[in-house]
Every structure is written in structure tokens, then in C-alpha cells.
Design a protein around this motif. Structure first.
Motif, PDB file in Angstrom:
ATOM      1  N   LEU A   1      44.402  39.133  38.081  1.00 44.77           N
ATOM      2  CA  LEU A   1      43.357  40.131  38.267  1.00 44.77           C
ATOM      3  C   LEU A   1      42.437  40.165  37.057  1.00 44.77           C
ATOM      4  O   LEU A   1      41.239  40.249  37.177  1.00 44.77           O
ATOM      5  CB  LEU A   1      43.977  41.516  38.516  1.00 44.77           C
ATOM      6  CG  LEU A   1      44.831  41.623  39.779  1.00 44.77           C
ATOM      7  CD1 LEU A   1      45.556  42.946  39.835  1.00 44.77           C
ATOM      8  CD2 LEU A   1      43.965  41.446  41.028  1.00 44.77           C
TER       9      LEU A   1
ATOM     10  N   ARG B   1      36.028  48.991  35.397  1.00 44.26           N
ATOM     11  CA  ARG B   1      36.950  48.088  36.084  1.00 44.26           C
ATOM     12  C   ARG B   1      36.710  48.082  37.583  1.00 44.26           C
ATOM     13  O   ARG B   1      36.815  47.058  38.245  1.00 44.26           O
ATOM     14  CB  ARG B   1      38.396  48.521  35.827  1.00 44.26           C
ATOM     15  CG  ARG B   1      38.827  48.224  34.426  1.00 44.26           C
ATOM     16  CD  ARG B   1      40.315  48.425  34.290  1.00 44.26           C
ATOM     17  NE  ARG B   1      40.679  48.561  32.899  1.00 44.26           N
ATOM     18  CZ  ARG B   1      41.869  48.956  32.481  1.00 44.26           C
ATOM     19  NH1 ARG B   1      42.797  49.266  33.366  1.00 44.26           N
ATOM     20  NH2 ARG B   1      42.127  49.046  31.204  1.00 44.26           N
ATOM     21  N   LEU B   2      36.397  49.265  38.117  1.00 51.13           N
ATOM     22  CA  LEU B   2      36.161  49.356  39.553  1.00 51.13           C
ATOM     23  C   LEU B   2      34.911  48.558  39.921  1.00 51.13           C
ATOM     24  O   LEU B   2      34.869  47.858  40.929  1.00 51.13           O
ATOM     25  CB  LEU B   2      35.994  50.825  39.949  1.00 51.13           C
ATOM     26  CG  LEU B   2      36.099  51.161  41.426  1.00 51.13           C
ATOM     27  CD1 LEU B   2      37.360  50.580  42.045  1.00 51.13           C
ATOM     28  CD2 LEU B   2      36.087  52.675  41.604  1.00 51.13           C
ATOM     29  N   ARG B   3      33.931  48.630  39.062  1.00 54.11           N
ATOM     30  CA  ARG B   3      32.704  47.876  39.283  1.00 54.11           C
ATOM     31  C   ARG B   3      33.012  46.373  39.264  1.00 54.11           C
ATOM     32  O   ARG B   3      32.560  45.621  40.125  1.00 54.11           O
ATOM     33  CB  ARG B   3      31.707  48.215  38.178  1.00 54.11           C
ATOM     34  CG  ARG B   3      30.291  47.882  38.477  1.00 54.11           C
ATOM     35  CD  ARG B   3      29.437  48.151  37.263  1.00 54.11           C
ATOM     36  NE  ARG B   3      29.289  49.567  36.958  1.00 54.11           N
ATOM     37  CZ  ARG B   3      28.376  50.347  37.514  1.00 54.11           C
ATOM     38  NH1 ARG B   3      27.548  49.859  38.411  1.00 54.11           N
ATOM     39  NH2 ARG B   3      28.270  51.615  37.174  1.00 54.11           N
TER      40      ARG B   3
ATOM     41  N   ALA C   1      35.859  45.007  39.890  1.00 50.49           N
ATOM     42  CA  ALA C   1      36.671  44.690  41.071  1.00 50.49           C
ATOM     43  C   ALA C   1      35.781  44.550  42.305  1.00 50.49           C
ATOM     44  O   ALA C   1      35.958  43.629  43.106  1.00 50.49           O
ATOM     45  CB  ALA C   1      37.729  45.759  41.293  1.00 50.49           C
ATOM     46  N   ASP C   2      34.805  45.446  42.432  1.00 47.31           N
ATOM     47  CA  ASP C   2      33.900  45.367  43.576  1.00 47.31           C
ATOM     48  C   ASP C   2      33.110  44.064  43.556  1.00 47.31           C
ATOM     49  O   ASP C   2      32.870  43.448  44.598  1.00 47.31           O
ATOM     50  CB  ASP C   2      32.937  46.563  43.580  1.00 47.31           C
ATOM     51  CG  ASP C   2      33.607  47.836  44.068  1.00 47.31           C
ATOM     52  OD1 ASP C   2      34.745  47.745  44.573  1.00 47.31           O
ATOM     53  OD2 ASP C   2      32.999  48.908  43.941  1.00 47.31           O
ATOM     54  N   MET C   3      32.703  43.662  42.348  1.00 50.29           N
ATOM     55  CA  MET C   3      31.980  42.396  42.226  1.00 50.29           C
ATOM     56  C   MET C   3      32.849  41.231  42.674  1.00 50.29           C
ATOM     57  O   MET C   3      32.386  40.317  43.344  1.00 50.29           O
ATOM     58  CB  MET C   3      31.556  42.168  40.778  1.00 50.29           C
ATOM     59  CG  MET C   3      30.088  42.390  40.539  1.00 50.29           C
ATOM     60  SD  MET C   3      29.703  42.343  38.776  1.00 50.29           S
ATOM     61  CE  MET C   3      30.285  40.712  38.305  1.00 50.29           C
ATOM     62  N   LYS C   4      34.100  41.300  42.283  1.00 52.72           N
ATOM     63  CA  LYS C   4      35.014  40.220  42.633  1.00 52.72           C
ATOM     64  C   LYS C   4      35.249  40.185  44.142  1.00 52.72           C
ATOM     65  O   LYS C   4      35.311  39.117  44.744  1.00 52.72           O
ATOM     66  CB  LYS C   4      36.338  40.411  41.890  1.00 52.72           C
ATOM     67  CG  LYS C   4      37.211  39.201  41.926  1.00 52.72           C
ATOM     68  CD  LYS C   4      38.145  39.160  40.728  1.00 52.72           C
ATOM     69  CE  LYS C   4      38.915  37.871  40.672  1.00 52.72           C
ATOM     70  NZ  LYS C   4      39.771  37.790  39.471  1.00 52.72           N
ATOM     71  N   ILE C   5      35.372  41.349  44.753  1.00 55.38           N
ATOM     72  CA  ILE C   5      35.554  41.406  46.205  1.00 55.38           C
ATOM     73  C   ILE C   5      34.347  40.791  46.893  1.00 55.38           C
ATOM     74  O   ILE C   5      34.473  39.999  47.821  1.00 55.38           O
ATOM     75  CB  ILE C   5      35.761  42.868  46.673  1.00 55.38           C
ATOM     76  CG1 ILE C   5      37.139  43.351  46.230  1.00 55.38           C
ATOM     77  CG2 ILE C   5      35.603  42.977  48.193  1.00 55.38           C
ATOM     78  CD1 ILE C   5      37.373  44.832  46.441  1.00 55.38           C
ATOM     79  N   LYS C   6      33.181  41.126  46.392  1.00 55.89           N
ATOM     80  CA  LYS C   6      31.963  40.544  46.971  1.00 55.89           C
ATOM     81  C   LYS C   6      32.004  39.029  46.847  1.00 55.89           C
ATOM     82  O   LYS C   6      31.742  38.295  47.798  1.00 55.89           O
ATOM     83  CB  LYS C   6      30.730  41.108  46.267  1.00 55.89           C
ATOM     84  CG  LYS C   6      29.430  40.498  46.772  1.00 55.89           C
ATOM     85  CD  LYS C   6      28.216  41.106  46.092  1.00 55.89           C
ATOM     86  CE  LYS C   6      26.973  40.250  46.380  1.00 55.89           C
ATOM     87  NZ  LYS C   6      25.773  40.758  45.702  1.00 55.89           N
TER      88      LYS C   6
ATOM     89  N   LEU D   1      34.559  36.998  46.454  1.00 55.89           N
ATOM     90  CA  LEU D   1      35.591  36.383  47.277  1.00 55.89           C
ATOM     91  C   LEU D   1      35.232  36.448  48.757  1.00 55.89           C
ATOM     92  O   LEU D   1      35.620  35.587  49.539  1.00 55.89           O
ATOM     93  CB  LEU D   1      36.937  37.082  47.054  1.00 55.89           C
ATOM     94  CG  LEU D   1      37.625  36.849  45.708  1.00 55.89           C
ATOM     95  CD1 LEU D   1      38.802  37.803  45.547  1.00 55.89           C
ATOM     96  CD2 LEU D   1      38.105  35.413  45.600  1.00 55.89           C
ATOM     97  N   SER D   2      34.483  37.487  49.141  1.00 56.59           N
ATOM     98  CA  SER D   2      34.196  37.681  50.559  1.00 56.59           C
ATOM     99  C   SER D   2      33.153  36.721  51.085  1.00 56.59           C
ATOM    100  O   SER D   2      33.271  36.205  52.183  1.00 56.59           O
ATOM    101  CB  SER D   2      33.706  39.100  50.826  1.00 56.59           C
ATOM    102  OG  SER D   2      34.738  40.016  50.616  1.00 56.59           O
ATOM    103  N   LEU D   3      32.113  36.500  50.319  1.00 59.36           N
ATOM    104  CA  LEU D   3      31.050  35.744  50.963  1.00 59.36           C
ATOM    105  C   LEU D   3      30.621  34.488  50.263  1.00 59.36           C
ATOM    106  O   LEU D   3      29.660  33.852  50.655  1.00 59.36           O
ATOM    107  CB  LEU D   3      29.846  36.635  51.285  1.00 59.36           C
ATOM    108  CG  LEU D   3      29.272  37.601  50.281  1.00 59.36           C
ATOM    109  CD1 LEU D   3      28.466  36.886  49.242  1.00 59.36           C
ATOM    110  CD2 LEU D   3      28.390  38.585  51.026  1.00 59.36           C
TER     111      LEU D   3
ATOM    112  N   GLY E   1      40.744  32.282  43.401  1.00 62.77           N
ATOM    113  CA  GLY E   1      41.233  32.256  44.771  1.00 62.77           C
ATOM    114  C   GLY E   1      40.977  30.904  45.420  1.00 62.77           C
ATOM    115  O   GLY E   1      40.589  30.816  46.580  1.00 62.77           O
TER     116      GLY E   1
END
Lengths: 226, 226
Positions: free
Chosen positions: B71, B132-134, B136-141, B143-145, B187
Motif C-alpha cells: 500500500l 493518505r485518503l487523497r 488512496a483515491d488517486m491509486k484507485i483511479k 488501478l481502475s482505468l 498491481g
DNA sequence: CAAATTTAGTGACTTTTCTCACAATATTAA
DNA sequence: TTAATATTGTGAGAAAAGTCACTAAATTTG
């Protein structure tokens, strides 16, 4: 105290005495946003904290090519805007009302004063951010090492945890989002969502009925995809 | 006040007066962890807040089949453990020392008292969680697209932001993690990391030199993959 | 310094998932 | 109620990335 401008039971404010609640109520204001109206734009600077009184909003990020990633949905008593508010950076996400929503809004300066004045509000806020960070970490894990099936399952479980109703051992999601949106949440394509969900049905893990989804064996489903 | 048990400049405690600092120093204790030793296990219940005095640790989650998702890495002055500490749930990640690390540890109850007593500590903590939440959100973005190239670029940018040194317009990462670890952060697979990095070299975006990585045109690189 | 171990590079093949195209339903509006 | 629109299902081919197998290079250890 029954002329408050927001519901008293918002967890963020739950431990405050009536006098403080009254003061907060006076500091903030209510505002209604229509369906599909944008409440906050990505890159906008943060001025306020928003508490959802009624309705439903969608938190998302968008890429250059227009594809969107839905980070989460928020419901009454949830709040947002706190990120830009605290660190002064630009916002990290766009917030859109997906149905008519009423919000309670407190300006940045007033909210910061409240935090210094009332440590228990900070602790509430910390707990909520912590919860979100944990959820985000789970999602990162899911996106990083799972195949399409695992990602879809994770999204279904997340939705079930938020809005699922338990009826005699079966968890039911009453209004499953559109496949298009599920795809944006899971980081996959709409077609894959369709195929994967029907795969789950064939395996006897879930039942589909219109836009209802029932997880027939929640324990098993959770175990298989946690 | 120079007999403190932790560096005075830890941002989390930066606004406290000397008396309070002294008290905190007495409440907590130092402990050294050797290379590769596990500081916290996933699913363990949270008892304390850990502040890194020296060394480096890795925050990761692991799946059944043994694959790990990194992470983040944390360095001196960073802290962790606050999640389980605040919400009382089990921990969401495993923390491992990747080099000998010295930590300052404060027990849960003492830390909670501090939060109530010292609102500015809460606000510091909120800012860090928000950051950190910011991330994490960037990472989700990401990884998602994004495709593999985009994911690798995002990880490189993340590392560059954390430890990159700017030398006449060029951003240099001096000790790039092993490809195996980059793969776990992005990932993707180790082989894809290798191929993608060399693809970037061919395109003239980066230069590789041992375990140094230079982003020759940072602005352009960032623009292309943000 | 030589041997052993780790880490990295790369071709070939396999698997997964995406994308496109279109049909089938379902929902909403006229 | 019919037409228009939105949503879903599904086959087929293309594209992307994973995996396997092996070589090469670098690093560590005895």
C-alpha cells in the motif's frame, strides 16, 4: 432545541450539547441540489464542509478520455468536503447529486473553529476518515490482485454492506446500480459485469430479479471473495 | 527540553508546548525493530500509535495465495497504527520494517487522552489522514482505468513525489525498489514492469542507470499520465 | 575472487478481458 | 399504447497482460 437546521442525529455531531448544536445550526445553511447537479468539481478549492440531510450523492473522479471512476456513494448523515477543507489543497473528486438532495453547509473557518473548540468532533471525524481509508485500502487490494470476478464480488459486497437488507439469512440489495456504474466501480467493462453476474447466478451464489440482487449464501460468498 | 524521547520536529506534535512534549515523551517508549521484522500483523487488534524515528517500513496487505499488495512505504516522522486505534476494529494492513527501524510507541488510551486535551494534535492527524485518503483515491483511479503503462507511471510518480530529488530540471529516484515490489505496488507482474520501464526509456521519457531512475522531462511525464 | 544467490531481460505461448456489433428487454415519454 | 430511449445479454475477434522458461547481469557470501 427543536429548531435546529440539521438533524440532531448526524453522527459527526452526536456528542455535542444543545447549546453548541444551536450555534452550529446558526453557522451553517441548508441548500437543495437537484438531480444530476454538480455539488463540487474536481480541482475546485475547498471552502466548506457538507453534511447530507437527505438524498444521495456520488463521489467520482474523471479521466481525460471522459471515463469516470465512482469512488463511492454517500447517503444521509454522511459528509464530504473535509479533505480540501483541512489541507487546503484542491479537491480530489467531483460530487454529484444523483437524486434531489438537501445539504447542510458549514464554511471552512467556522468548521475549523469548531474543531479546536470541540475535540470530540475531531475524534468523530477521525473515525470516519479512518473508516474510509480502510475501505479504500480494501479496494486497492481488490483492484490490484483480483481478476474480474473478484473485483465484481468486492463491489457487490461493498454495496451489500452499505445498503443490503438481511431477510432470513439472505442479503438483498434492492436497487442494484446500473451495470454501467458497477463497471466504473469495479474497474472493468459493462459487458464483463453482465457476464460475471450471470456466472454467479449459475454457480448458485446470487439470485437476480429485476434490479434486486440476493446473495443467497452471504457467508460463503464473503469467504470466497474476501 | 532536550531529553525528549522522540524528535521534537515530528509534524504530528509540532505545535505543542515543551511541557506537553515532555509529558508525551514520558508516556511513550522507544523500540527498535530489525530488518524484515513484522511490527504489526493484519487482523491484530490495535493498541498503540507508532511514530517512525528512523528507518523505513512497508505497509502491505496479503491475499490467501500469498501475493502481497504494497500500500505504501513510510519514513521517519510518519506514523501508523492510528486506524485500529481510533475505530477499535482490527488492523487493515501488515507493517514490516524493511530496514532496522526505531519507533516511538504511545498506548491507545494515552493517545486518546491527548487528542481530547490537545485539539491541534487532532487537526494534524486529520490532515495526514486526509493526505493518505487523497493518495488512496488517486491509486484507485489509476488501478481502475489505466493500462499497465499508466499504472507503472503512477507508481513511478508516487515514488518520485516521496523520495525524488530534483537536479537541474530532472527528477531522480536514487534507489528504485526492486521490480518485484514495483509490481506489487502497481498491481501488475514483474515482467510487465521490466518491459514497461524499457518502453519508457525507448520513448525518451526516463533514463535507467543501475537502480537510479531519472525522469528526464517531469512535466511531460506527469501530464501524460496524470 | 569464485560460487551462490538475487534480480532483471526477453521470447513464446496462454489466458483474460476488452471491444465491437447487434439483438433482446425494459423503461420513459409523447 | 406506441414510439423513443435506456439498459442488458451475448457471440466473436482483437488486444493486453500474465505466465513460463530460460538467459544475463548484478550482488552477496564464503
Amino acid at each position: 432545541m427543536d429548531d435546529l437546521d440539521f438533524p440532531k442525529f448526524v453522527p459527526l455531531f452526536e456528542n455535542l450539547d444543545d447549546e453548541t448544536l444551536q450555534k452550529i445550526s446558526e453557522l451553517g445553511k441548508r441548500k437543495t441540489f437537484g438531480r444530476d447537479s454538480i455539488i463540487l468539481m474536481e480541482h475546485e478549492t475547498g471552502h466548506a464542509l457538507f453534511v447530507i440531510i437527505s438524498g444521495k450523492v456520488k463521489v467520482s473522479r474523471e479521466s481525460d478520455d471522459g471515463r469516470e471512476v465512482i469512488l463511492t456513494y454517500l447517503s444521509p448523515n454522511d459528509f464530504f468536503g473535509e479533505m480540501a477543507l483541512l489541507d487546503g489543497l484542491t479537491r480530489s473528486a467531483t460530487v454529484t447529486a444523483i437524486e434531489e438532495s438537501e445539504l447542510f453547509i458549514i464554511e471552512r473557518a467556522d468548521f475549523l473553529d469548531l474543531l479546536y473548540d470541540r475535540p470530540e468532533v475531531s475524534v468523530s471525524l477521525l473515525q470516519e476518515l479512518t473508516r474510509r481509508l480502510r475501505a479504500a485500502d480494501m479496494k486497492i487490494k481488490s483492484l490490484s490482485l483480483k481478476d474480474a470476478e473478484g473485483k465484481v464480488a468486492t463491489v457487490i459486497l461493498q454495496i451489500a454492506d452499505e445498503v443490503g437488507k438481511i431477510k432470513q439469512g439472505v442479503v438483498e440489495i434492492e436497487k442494484l446500480p446500473y451495470q454501467h456504474d458497477l463497471a466504473n466501480m469495479a474497474g472493468t467493462s459493462r459487458e464483463t459485469i453482465s457476464r460475471t453476474l450471470h456466472g454467479f447466478v449459475k454457480k448458485g451464489l446470487i439470485e437476480l430479479d429485476g434490479n434486486k440482487l440476493r446473495i443467497t449464501n452471504y457467508e460463503e460468498f464473503r469467504k470466497q471473495f474476501s
